[in-house]
Design a protein around this motif. Structure first.
Motif, PDB file in Angstrom:
ATOM      1  N   ARG A 146      65.753   6.209  12.890  1.00 60.31           N
ATOM      2  CA  ARG A 146      66.573   6.717  11.782  1.00 60.31           C
ATOM      3  C   ARG A 146      65.975   6.295  10.436  1.00 60.31           C
ATOM      4  N   GLY A 151      67.425  11.715  10.138  1.00 59.19           N
ATOM      5  CA  GLY A 151      68.035  10.385  10.089  1.00 59.19           C
ATOM      6  C   GLY A 151      69.550  10.410  10.027  1.00 59.19           C
ATOM      7  N   ASP A 152      70.104  11.527   9.522  1.00 61.32           N
ATOM      8  CA  ASP A 152      71.549  11.583   9.280  1.00 61.32           C
ATOM      9  C   ASP A 152      72.092  12.986   9.530  1.00 61.32           C
ATOM     10  N   ARG A 204      64.491   8.832   7.579  1.00 65.03           N
ATOM     11  CA  ARG A 204      64.976   8.770   6.187  1.00 65.03           C
ATOM     12  C   ARG A 204      63.830   8.537   5.210  1.00 65.03           C
ATOM     13  N   ILE A 216      69.049  13.230  16.463  1.00 62.80           N
ATOM     14  CA  ILE A 216      69.231  12.043  15.618  1.00 62.80           C
ATOM     15  C   ILE A 216      69.343  10.873  16.584  1.00 62.80           C
ATOM     16  N   ASN A 221      69.840   7.435  18.408  1.00 63.49           N
ATOM     17  CA  ASN A 221      70.626   6.245  18.097  1.00 63.49           C
ATOM     18  C   ASN A 221      69.695   5.039  18.196  1.00 63.49           C
ATOM     19  N   PRO A 270      74.614  10.045  15.863  1.00 64.69           N
ATOM     20  CA  PRO A 270      73.371   9.867  16.609  1.00 64.69           C
ATOM     21  C   PRO A 270      73.652   9.565  18.081  1.00 64.69           C
TER      22      PRO A 270
END
Length: 209
Positions: free
Chosen positions: A114, A56-57, A118, A107, A109, A79
């Protein structure tokens, strides 16, 4: 609700079809060896073809890869529709791509992807939602033959222009595992801007040169 339902299905060992910023994908928990085997059998995929991981990050990348490029380079490309390939860390499931010391990281976009990444404690394993060697898919109906083997299908609507062949190229895959160099594994949909950033901004040279 969709994120919670998808995360629950993944934690139960299931395979979930998901929209990304490029094409539809199928995800499972990368640290769940049985789920990883299920993805290969779903796709009829050759066992030596690697799966990417999805996070996610950018911060989480350092846990699963040995990063040898500036943090800002990661943030310039992610991302986005790019898969970056690095040396994998010990933290990653040994049953995921056991035949290679490298791993590709995505990742997307895409807000749903995302949020889903997470919501899961470890990385997701991600591959395109299609039978191996068939075209990638931009709507959920295009892979309905896979639905019976999936725990959940998240319909994010059509991705991109379904008439455009460029939209089906998938992410640009670039190997950054050798310091100071890059090599393009798959041109994908973002080749020119990706190469521009690597060469002009960071001075990386193509592996072949």
């Amino acid at each position: 609700e969709a994120v919670a339902a998808a995360a629950g299905a993944l934690r139960a060992g299931g395979l979930v079809a998901v929209p990304t910023d490029t094409v539809y994908g199928v995800a499972c928990l990368a640290q769940d060896s049985a789920a990883v085997r299920s993805i290969y059998s779903l796709k009829g995929r050759h066992g030596a073809k690697p799966l990417a991981i999805c996070l996610g990050d950018v911060e989480r990348l350092y846990r699963y890869c040995h990063v040898n490029v500036p943090d800002q380079l990661l943030r310039d490309l992610l991302p986005g529709p790019v898969t970056l390939v690095f040396q994998r860390s010990e933290e990653l499931n040994k049953d995921l791509n056991p035949f290679t010391s490298l791993v590709g990281v995505r990742i997307p976009n895409h807000p749903f992807m995302r949020a889903l990444a997470r919501a899961c404690s470890g990385p997701l394993a991600l591959t395109s939602a299609n039978i191996s060697s068939q075209g990638s898919t931009l709507t959920v109906l295009e892979f309905q033959d896979l639905w019976p083997q999936l725990s959940l299908v998240i319909d994010g609507g059509p991705i991109g222009d379904i008439q455009s062949p460029e939209c089906r190229l998938g992410s640009t895959v670039v190997d950054l595992s050798v310091s100071g160099k890059f090599s393009i594994i798959r041109p994908g949909c973002a080749l020119t801007p990706t190469v521009d950033i690597l060469k002009k901004k960071y001075g990386l040279v193509p592996e072949s040169s």
